[in-house]
Structures are given as C-alpha cells and as structure tokens.
Design an enzyme around this catalytic site. Structure first.
Site, PDB file in Angstrom:
ATOM      1  N   GLY A 247     -44.599  31.092 -25.807  1.00  0.00           N
ATOM      2  CA  GLY A 247     -43.803  32.004 -25.123  1.00  0.00           C
ATOM      3  C   GLY A 247     -42.075  31.600 -26.604  1.00  0.00           C
ATOM      4  O   GLY A 247     -41.994  30.547 -26.832  1.00  0.00           O
ATOM      5  N   SER A 248     -41.756  32.896 -27.302  1.00  0.00           N
ATOM      6  CA  SER A 248     -40.891  32.022 -28.244  1.00  0.00           C
ATOM      7  C   SER A 248     -39.687  33.784 -28.768  1.00  0.00           C
ATOM      8  O   SER A 248     -39.857  34.760 -28.123  1.00  0.00           O
ATOM      9  CB  SER A 248     -41.193  31.645 -29.375  1.00  0.00           C
ATOM     10  OG  SER A 248     -42.708  32.095 -29.320  1.00  0.00           O
TER      11      SER A 248
END
Length: 252
Positions: A210-211
């Site tokens: 996640g990013s």
C-alpha cells in the site's frame, strides 16, 4: 496464451494476447513461502482455525507481489503511468528539492519552478511493481526516511518515507517521480541506481503493502488522465510531452 515479455504488439492485430497467470516477483516469493509453510504446518497439526487464515494469507501475499506483463506504447511523446492505482491528486507544485538542488555530482537537476504533479494511490489490491514513465538515463535515486502517514494525504509527499527518481531522455527532457510509503508499507525497494539506462515501462522498484507514486511532468505538459481515473503501470498514457489539453469527464 498470454502476453509474452519482449513481444511486439500493435493496433493492426500483430501479436498474441490472452489471459495467463501472472508471475510472482522474487521479492514476494520468500514471504509467500513463509506463509505457505506456516499454513501447511498448522494443517498438519490439525489447527484448522489457524491453517485456513494462513492459507488465505498466502494467496494474498502472492497476489500482492504479482508481476504481470504489460504492453507499453512506444512513442517518444508519451509519458506512461509508473504505477497501478487511482489518480487522487493533480496539482501545480515545485518538484522536491532533492530533485532540483545541486547534489555535488555535476548532474543537472530539475528546475524548481512549479510543474504539474500527478499522484497515483495504490491500494493493497493493486500491483505494486513500479515502472519508468519514459526511456532515458537514471540521473538520481534519493532515499528519504520518514513517517508512515496515510499516503492519500497531500503532506505525505513531504513527511513520509519516500524515494525520488530523476530520469532524463537523450534530448534533455527530465521527469521526476517519487515512491511514497503509506500506512502499511514499510519498505521501498529500488531495482535501479544512478547511471542506469532504462526503457519506458521498465520495472524500477516496488513498495510493499500500500502506497503512492507522484509524477512531476515537464513544464508545458499537462495530464491526459482525470481525477478518480484508474491507471495501469507501463500501459496508461499519463501525458504527451509538450501537450496541455483541457479534458473533463463525468463519473457514471
């Protein structure tokens, strides 16, 4: 038969296409193996309440690190998306100082005047392999330690753990892009270093779990994508160099 890496395809029917299982990037195989061994061990011990969650965790880890082949359009005018995800911010901002300031290497940095920044948010369900938006030479790779705020926040670009890349084409056009860690992501992994020559759409790194990726377009260039649009790394054309179209869309 699925897409083959290195195969030439076009809009006149050349090439082969079909669904196939994506490969798993080597960075993810060790995590998948650990989860699989733990799941198998729990199953052998007849701990079903543990074995089943671990089995689903194994599938989730393998899915997260999937590395599908992408068909990258070959046109020098195009800036392709470096990440899978959702366009969440389009703003005029100065590029990061790490991409502009003299770093003592003699390599020219970006101009510090405001340019258009396109932010792509990657959820845990997206492919997290990042790719080069243009072909050229990697002029800078700068890692900055930081916090782990929600990557969807504007201030994440200045406060979170991040890694900047500066790519320069043979004609001098430069594009900067930044991998930004999020709430869950705790490790940014580069595949390239300064001085490397990359092709458009080439894999340059990944962020675990996640990013976000920010792209700093050249002056006079505006995006061809819209807020809220889904983009695909190495395939979606974010912009055309020197073009500044005004495009509107409607959610439906």
């Amino acid at each position: 038969m699925g897409r083959m890496s290195g195969e030439i395809l076009d809009n006149r029917g050349r090439g082969t296409a079909g669904w196939s299982w994506p490969s798993i990037h080597p960075e993810g195989r060790k995590f998948g193996l650990i989860a699989a061994v733990a799941s198998l061990g729990a199953a052998l011990m007849a701990w079903e309440t543990i074995a089943w969650p671990l089995a689903f965790l194994t599938l989730g880890v393998l899915a997260f690190f999937r590395d599908p082949v992408r068909v990258t359009p070959r046109d020098d005018r195009f800036v392709v998306s470096p990440a899978d995800g959702l366009i969440t911010l389009i703003q005029k901002v100065p590029p990061p100082r790490e991409l502009c300031a003299d770093d003592g290497s003699g390599v020219r940095g970006m101009n510090d005047a405001p340019v258009t920044r396109v932010s792509i948010f990657m959820s845990v369900f997206d492919v997290h392999i990042n790719r080069s938006p243009i072909a050229g030479t990697i002029r800078r790779v700068v890692y900055i330690p930081g916090k782990f705020l929600n990557a969807d926040l504007d201030k994440a670009s200045e406060e979170n753990e991040r890694q900047h890349f500066l790519v320069e084409r043979a004609d001098g056009v430069q594009i900067g892009f930044t991998q930004i860690a999020g709430l869950i992501a705790r490790r940014i992994v580069p595949f390239v270093k300064g001085g490397d020559i990359v092709a458009v759409g080439q894999r340059v790194g990944l962020i675990r779990f996640g990013s976000r990726v920010d792209v700093y377009l050249p002056a006079g260039t505006e995006p061809k994508v819209l807020m809220g649009q889904k983009v695909i790394a190495g395939e979606t054309v974010l912009a055309e160099i020197g073009e500044a179209p005004m495009i509107e869309g409607i959610g439906q």
